[in-house]
Scaffold this active site. Structure first.
Site, PDB file in Angstrom:
ATOM      1  N   SER A 169       0.831  -1.199   0.000  1.00  0.00           N
ATOM      2  CA  SER A 169       0.000   0.000   0.000  1.00  0.00           C
ATOM      3  C   SER A 169       0.875   1.262   0.000  1.00  0.00           C
ATOM      4  O   SER A 169       1.672   1.455  -0.912  1.00  0.00           O
ATOM      5  CB  SER A 169      -0.948  -0.031   1.205  1.00  0.00           C
ATOM      6  OG  SER A 169      -1.907   0.987   1.126  1.00  0.00           O
ATOM      7  N   ASP A 221      -8.977  -4.710  -6.071  1.00  0.00           N
ATOM      8  CA  ASP A 221      -8.389  -3.814  -5.083  1.00  0.00           C
ATOM      9  C   ASP A 221      -8.562  -2.356  -5.513  1.00  0.00           C
ATOM     10  O   ASP A 221      -8.236  -1.976  -6.632  1.00  0.00           O
ATOM     11  CB  ASP A 221      -6.905  -4.160  -4.921  1.00  0.00           C
ATOM     12  CG  ASP A 221      -6.271  -3.425  -3.749  1.00  0.00           C
ATOM     13  OD1 ASP A 221      -6.913  -2.536  -3.177  1.00  0.00           O
ATOM     14  OD2 ASP A 221      -5.121  -3.749  -3.413  1.00  0.00           O
TER      15      ASP A 221
END
Length: 686
Positions: free
Chosen positions: A446, A498
């Protein structure tokens, strides 16, 4: 939609948002009325006690007020349920009933004061205790309940109240096509950010971060007359529309540039699975004990305690002056989690920092003897400070020789902080002194993946052969030239739908435009859309999908006066606003060009994309309905930025970002293709 205007103020709620609160309040007050009426009618002969007149006045008044409140709230619910999200004409009289409800609310407060006076004054002086105990308890419960309801209403009003007046002159300027953002609106967004991130604390970068985030948000929502529930309903309608397009095999209509299309490497994507899985465990471990306990709900605490029993970690080690660890808690729980996940010994960890500020995130450097590499692992987002770093989405130019690369400003500053830390402490030099033949690998998930990718750009000339594994990196990270520049040493690994690798200012703008168009087409009331979204999320979509519009697109021209504007402009559509500014990496936090400048030196618009070559892990089949025992199977392939040019709205958009779900997917593929790594870091085939 549009936002409700009461008392000359614009509220953060629409005229169609009273259905669910009204139904709840309606049902609650019916039960309350029945209880009070039954007790009063059955025990009226027992009300002969001190302050009897005051008590009867309160009970009769309470019953009357409850009946009036139930009738008024029934009307409010009925009127609020009329029309569609955009068509507020059937709800035009709702403010009158809300003013009436406010008056009834004030009368209700008066009678609650009367009940409180009897409960806490008259009855307390009734030494004979002649009143029936049941009546006393009823009055006490009614008074306490009334005041709890009042407190809840006051809190709701404070949350929903927009502190700025409804400025008709400003609205008129918007209708005339003036695009300048009011400084008061930007200040309001800045105050909202500070309120939301009140736990983030203050440091040297906080005020700059708040101002930059507020500038982006105020421009993104400029001219939109929407409330939070409109966004939720729009996302639900977008999910329904995207499901319909996928079933019909259609492609979404995009206006965003497609981005660089790198050719797929000659090596099969499946060969990358063992190394990707290995370094993903490093990236996941950087989150520390919180992520470890989340992924090990049953026995995570016992596993961490096992480190203490085995002597690998000692509680209160911070008092021993361990200079290799910075800012861990007193029991070194984060360090223990890293050791457990990565199977590293204490002497293999060269440096660990859990220091967390805006643009400054935790990372650690360790020797990985299994792959013979020095691994720099960077933690992802885990705090409000990290959220501010993520939201500082303006672009800045990196100081890279021979390349004009623009990057996400907040993440770039984070990468520069880590680079400066590595250089100042000579951390990498110390690591390679212990293992001179090892290679340098950077890993992160991330925010850590984005910072790791930019850090790899900054270090690739100093450390040849560097490799970076970026797991679920932000979509708005690097310009097209940066993607091409990182093709040889950055591998991004993404899972399914995602959200984060698809998230960029350009894709958000596309999503906003699509939501506006689909909301304009729907004739469904908002409460039906919200109920349908909850049902579809829990039980999946039906075989026959409901259309987003029951009457097609032609209804938009049938009665234009009955349609309120979604955007405060009746002129030509506004051009896409600029969100990012191009500033040189050497400039200070307050320097550089304005936040609205989104052009590079050649005058081209800057678009940001995920870094390097992309490995995309997807499910083998995508069922329309999922059972609780559903176990997906996965496949992996090489992808390009073009595969992530729009946001897919679904429950998986959040679930697919969690590290341990990607770990499970890679583990499943790793078990089917190979049994580990050989001495050259290649997969050993079954």
């Amino acid at each position: 939609m549009p936002a409700l205007v009461l008392f000359k103020r614009r509220w953060r709620i629409g005229s169609d948002d009273f259905v669910f609160p009204g139904i709840w309040s309606f049902g609650f007050r019916i039960i309350w009325l029945i209880a009070v009426f039954v007790v009063y009618s059955s025990r009226v002969s027992l009300l002969d006690c001190l302050g009897m007149d005051l008590l009867q006045t309160y009970l009769i008044g309470l019953i009357t007020i409850l009946i009036i409140t139930i009738l008024v709230e029934f009307i409010i619910v009925y009127v609020s349920a009329q029309g569609s999200i955009l068509n507020s004409t059937p709800r035009r009289h709702l403010p009158l009933f809300l003013y009436l409800r406010v008056f009834v609310f004030l009368v209700e407060i008066v009678f609650s004061i009367v009940g409180a006076i009897w409960t806490f004054r008259e009855w307390e002086f009734d030494k004979s205790r002649s009143c029936d105990r049941g009546v006393v308890h009823l009055v006490q419960a009614a008074v306490i309940t009334s005041w709890l309801v009042f407190i809840a209403v006051i809190i709701a009003v404070l949350v929903l109240l927009n502190p700025w007046h409804h400025d008709e002159e400003e609205e008129r300027r918007d209708h005339e096509g003036e695009h300048t953002v009011d400084p008061n609106i930007q200040l309001q967004w800045e105050q909202r950010c500070k309120m939301l991130c009140c736990c983030a604390g203050k440091d040297a970068n906080s005020q700059v971060a708040y101002a930059e985030v507020a500038a982006i948000l105020s421009k993104f929502f400029h001219g939109l007359d929407i409330v939070p529930s409109d966004i939720v309903a729009g996302l639900i309608l977008m999910q329904l529309e995207q499901e319909r397009l996928m079933r019909e095999g259609e492609q979404p209509r995009l206006t965003r540039p497609s981005g660089p299309c790198l050719p797929a490497p000659s090596r099969p994507a499946l060969e990358e699975v063992p190394l990707a899985l290995h370094y993903l465990r490093f990236a996941s471990s950087a989150y520390g004990w919180k992520m470890f306990l989340y992924s090990n709900l049953c026995c995570g605490t016992c596993k961490l305690c096992g480190h203490y029993r085995n002597g690998q970690t000692m509680c209160c080690e911070c008092f021993r002056g361990d200079h290799g660890t910075e800012s861990d808690n007193c029991c070194n729980c984060n360090t223990a989690a890293i050791k457990h996940v990565t199977r590293l010994d204490k002497e293999d960890i060269v440096y660990i920092s859990f220091h967390n500020r805006i643009y400054e995130i935790p990372f650690f450097v360790a020797l990985d003897h299994q792959t013979q590499s020095v691994v720099v692992t960077i933690r992802g987002s885990l705090s409000f400070r990290d959220a501010l770093t993520d939201a500082t989405a303006e672009s800045m130019k990196l100081d890279v020789e021979g390349a004009e690369i623009y990057a996400h400003k907040g993440i770039a500053r984070t990468a520069m902080y880590i680079r400066d830390k590595l250089e100042k402490e000579h951390i990498l030099e110390k690591a390679f002194e212990r293992a001179p033949d090892y290679k340098l690998v950077i890993a992160g998930h991330s925010l850590g993946a984005g910072a790791g990718s930019i850090l790899a750009i900054l270090l690739c000339n100093t450390w040849p052969g560097l490799k970076c594994y970026a797991f679920a990196p932000p979509g708005g990270l690097l310009s097209a030239e940066g993607v091409i520049y990182t093709a040889d040493f950055v591998v991004s690994v993404l899972l399914g739908e995602d959200l984060v690798p698809r998230l960029a200012l350009g894709t958000l703008e596309e999503l906003k435009t699509s939501m506006i168009n689909i909301v304009k087409r729907t004739d469904r009331p908002k409460y039906q859309t919200l109920l349908g979204g909850c049902w579809w999320t829990l039980c999946g979509f039906p075989e026959t999908l409901p259309h987003t519009s029951d009457s097609g697109d032609d209804h938009l021209t049938e009665d234009p006066e009955s349609r309120q504007p979604l955007i405060n402009s009746q002129s030509a559509p506004k051009p896409r606003p600029n969100y990012t500014g191009a500033t040189a990496s050497g400039e200070g936090s307050n320097g550089g060009t304005a936040a609205g400048d989104q052009l590079d030196v050649a005058g081209n618009r800057i678009e940001l994309y995920p870094p390097g070559r992309i490995l995309w892990v997807t499910e083998d089949s995508r069922p329309s309905r999922r059972s609780l025992c559903y176990q997906p199977s996965y496949k992996i392939k090489w992808a390009t930025c073009q595969d992530f040019q729009h946001i897919i709205v679904s429950p998986a958009m959040v679930a697919d970002h969690i590290p341990h779900k990607l770990i499970r997917a890679l583990e499943e593929m790793d078990e089917t293709c190979c049994v580990g790594l050989d001495s050259n870091d290649h997969p050993k085939q079954l």
